[in-house]
Motif scaffolding. Sequence first.
Motif, PDB file in Angstrom:
ATOM      1  N   UNK A 214       0.851  -1.187   0.000  1.00 22.06           N
ATOM      2  CA  UNK A 214       0.000   0.000   0.000  1.00 22.06           C
ATOM      3  C   UNK A 214       0.886   1.236   0.000  1.00 22.06           C
ATOM      4  N   UNK A 215       0.366   2.321  -0.588  1.00 20.08           N
ATOM      5  CA  UNK A 215       1.085   3.591  -0.501  1.00 20.08           C
ATOM      6  C   UNK A 215       0.099   4.698  -0.159  1.00 20.08           C
ATOM      7  N   UNK A 216       0.647   5.875   0.147  1.00 18.95           N
ATOM      8  CA  UNK A 216      -0.178   6.975   0.625  1.00 18.95           C
ATOM      9  C   UNK A 216      -1.209   7.404  -0.414  1.00 18.95           C
ATOM     10  N   UNK A 217      -0.813   7.471  -1.671  1.00 21.63           N
ATOM     11  CA  UNK A 217      -1.752   7.912  -2.710  1.00 21.63           C
ATOM     12  C   UNK A 217      -2.977   7.000  -2.768  1.00 21.63           C
ATOM     13  N   UNK A 218      -2.762   5.688  -2.608  1.00 21.68           N
ATOM     14  CA  UNK A 218      -3.891   4.764  -2.594  1.00 21.68           C
ATOM     15  C   UNK A 218      -4.805   5.038  -1.403  1.00 21.68           C
ATOM     16  N   UNK A 219      -4.211   5.223  -0.226  1.00 21.32           N
ATOM     17  CA  UNK A 219      -5.004   5.455   0.976  1.00 21.32           C
ATOM     18  C   UNK A 219      -5.853   6.708   0.858  1.00 21.32           C
ATOM     19  N   UNK A 220      -5.309   7.728   0.219  1.00 23.12           N
ATOM     20  CA  UNK A 220      -6.007   9.004   0.147  1.00 23.12           C
ATOM     21  C   UNK A 220      -7.140   9.015  -0.867  1.00 23.12           C
ATOM     22  N   UNK A 221      -7.342   7.913  -1.577  1.00 22.29           N
ATOM     23  CA  UNK A 221      -8.542   7.805  -2.411  1.00 22.29           C
ATOM     24  C   UNK A 221      -9.789   7.597  -1.554  1.00 22.29           C
ATOM     25  N   UNK A 222      -9.603   7.244  -0.291  1.00 18.71           N
ATOM     26  CA  UNK A 222     -10.713   7.135   0.658  1.00 18.71           C
ATOM     27  C   UNK A 222     -10.873   8.493   1.328  1.00 18.71           C
ATOM     28  N   UNK A 224     -12.516   9.763   3.812  1.00 18.02           N
ATOM     29  CA  UNK A 224     -12.434   9.903   5.260  1.00 18.02           C
ATOM     30  C   UNK A 224     -10.999   9.764   5.753  1.00 18.02           C
ATOM     31  N   UNK A 225     -10.174   8.942   5.090  1.00 15.73           N
ATOM     32  CA  UNK A 225      -8.753   8.893   5.439  1.00 15.73           C
ATOM     33  C   UNK A 225      -8.034  10.143   4.966  1.00 15.73           C
ATOM     34  N   UNK A 226      -8.428  10.656   3.810  1.00 21.03           N
ATOM     35  CA  UNK A 226      -7.813  11.889   3.305  1.00 21.03           C
ATOM     36  C   UNK A 226      -8.067  13.047   4.269  1.00 21.03           C
ATOM     37  N   UNK A 227      -9.285  13.123   4.827  1.00 26.96           N
ATOM     38  CA  UNK A 227      -9.590  14.181   5.793  1.00 26.96           C
ATOM     39  C   UNK A 227      -8.685  14.074   7.012  1.00 26.96           C
ATOM     40  N   UNK A 228      -8.505  12.847   7.524  1.00 23.45           N
ATOM     41  CA  UNK A 228      -7.654  12.661   8.700  1.00 23.45           C
ATOM     42  C   UNK A 228      -6.188  12.932   8.374  1.00 23.45           C
ATOM     43  N   UNK A 229      -5.771  12.588   7.156  1.00 25.74           N
ATOM     44  CA  UNK A 229      -4.383  12.845   6.763  1.00 25.74           C
ATOM     45  C   UNK A 229      -4.086  14.340   6.734  1.00 25.74           C
ATOM     46  N   UNK A 230      -5.012  15.124   6.215  1.00 27.56           N
ATOM     47  CA  UNK A 230      -4.804  16.572   6.187  1.00 27.56           C
ATOM     48  C   UNK A 230      -4.721  17.129   7.604  1.00 27.56           C
ATOM     49  N   UNK A 231      -5.522  16.581   8.519  1.00 26.18           N
ATOM     50  CA  UNK A 231      -5.461  17.029   9.911  1.00 26.18           C
ATOM     51  C   UNK A 231      -4.117  16.658  10.542  1.00 26.18           C
ATOM     52  N   UNK A 246       1.732   6.548  10.797  1.00 22.77           N
ATOM     53  CA  UNK A 246       1.350   5.864  12.041  1.00 22.77           C
ATOM     54  C   UNK A 246       0.386   6.729  12.857  1.00 22.77           C
ATOM     55  N   UNK A 247       0.575   8.048  12.802  1.00 20.99           N
ATOM     56  CA  UNK A 247      -0.355   8.945  13.474  1.00 20.99           C
ATOM     57  C   UNK A 247      -1.743   8.852  12.846  1.00 20.99           C
ATOM     58  N   UNK A 248      -1.800   8.681  11.526  1.00 23.45           N
ATOM     59  CA  UNK A 248      -3.079   8.490  10.846  1.00 23.45           C
ATOM     60  C   UNK A 248      -3.780   7.236  11.363  1.00 23.45           C
ATOM     61  N   UNK A 249      -3.029   6.151  11.521  1.00 23.71           N
ATOM     62  CA  UNK A 249      -3.605   4.904  12.024  1.00 23.71           C
ATOM     63  C   UNK A 249      -4.131   5.094  13.441  1.00 23.71           C
ATOM     64  N   UNK A 250      -3.339   5.737  14.286  1.00 25.91           N
ATOM     65  CA  UNK A 250      -3.767   5.967  15.672  1.00 25.91           C
ATOM     66  C   UNK A 250      -5.037   6.816  15.712  1.00 25.91           C
ATOM     67  N   UNK A 251      -5.065   7.857  14.877  1.00 23.65           N
ATOM     68  CA  UNK A 251      -6.233   8.738  14.850  1.00 23.65           C
ATOM     69  C   UNK A 251      -7.480   7.989  14.413  1.00 23.65           C
ATOM     70  N   UNK A 252      -7.339   7.162  13.384  1.00 31.36           N
ATOM     71  CA  UNK A 252      -8.479   6.428  12.870  1.00 31.36           C
ATOM     72  C   UNK A 252      -9.005   5.430  13.903  1.00 31.36           C
ATOM     73  N   UNK A 253      -8.111   4.779  14.646  1.00 31.44           N
ATOM     74  CA  UNK A 253      -8.545   3.874  15.713  1.00 31.44           C
ATOM     75  C   UNK A 253      -9.353   4.648  16.754  1.00 31.44           C
TER      76      UNK A 253
END
Length: 386
Positions: A214-222, A224-231, A246-253
């Motif tokens: 997986x890479x970041x560009x793929x993840x950001x097609x979602x 709700x993940x893109x919103x958290x990534x920008x934050x 890893x901060x994105x993963x923690x935030x999503x959890x």
Amino acid sequence: MSRAPYAADPERSRGREFPEQRDGARGPRSEFQRDRDRIIHSIAFRRLAGKTQVFIAPDGDHYRVRLTHSLEVAQIGRVIARSLGLDEDLTEALCLAHDIGHPPFGHAGEEALHRSMETVGGFRHNEQSVRTLMRLDSPYAANPGLNLSWEMLEGLAKHNGPVTDPGWALAELDSAFPLDLAGWPSLEAQVAALADDIAYDNHDIDDGVRGGFLDLDQLLTLDFLADQWRAVERRFPHAPQPARLRELVRTQIGLMVNDLLEQTRANVRDIGSVEDIRAHDAPIAAFSPEMAAQERRLKKFLYANLYYHPEQIGTADRARDVVARLYAAYCEDPDRLPESWRAALPDADPARGRRIADFIGGMTDRYAMDRYAEVFGKAPEGLSNV
């Protein structure tokens, strides 16, 4: 936090399959604390250290295996249980034990065993978890299995919901110690199931990125993940990308846990007892409709881009071949089995094939590869892709 009226109560447990006489020498523990401790001390739990989570027999030390995944599920489950006033010990025990029935190589190994056992009833890892803890892992002199509480076994059997069509393994166990399979399980079991979803939905992202699948560009097609990534980028503009991921993963959890707590609190407003939980016509522990939709999209994404990645599919095919060939070889010549397993092997199917599956189902990935090399004279190739 005080115990909620709908929490499972160890003082009111329905008991154990085999009555126990205790002399007090093993400490002042509740029935559910005993369950948790028996799981942690079991051989079956230790074997999870060598079983596939996402990647088969990874060479790197930083990838998750079934054991580390189960510990992470237990951590999430305890937080949720404490916040809802549930029994933390029962929740933790269910989280720790939920994957004990997995064979080597994860779902690929399960599929191979199920196909190989078509004539003797098939193989389901959820049911094998209960079978392992009730019959196969037997460290005590007085009885088979770990002799866990009814609430523990009920929750393990039904943590994904009522079971209307049990396979042979669960049907046999339910006949010996009825688990009310048609009803919903305790809220502790429902929480354990969703803690599992939260853990692997997000931690598999972490492992998928680490493994290069997986890479970041793929993840950001979602979105709700893109919103958290920008934050995350706004909070940590100078942090390296791996740390921000890893901060994105923690935030999503955290978002998923908080959503689950809010929705479940709303669902329990009219619930007065654990009996009400079991008699309800739907699960009580739940995500909000919006979060549930996001979680389904995330799962669909992970299947398309990680679990069914072409390289993963090739590795899984080779793993299935290893398990299928081992099963066929042991059925053809039981003398290939270790002496202790040969001695207890039934004379005829279906019991004979099921006993062979018990042996294979308990294997770690590495042990299965070693046994394959022993039987066929060469080690299987291509079973680690990270």
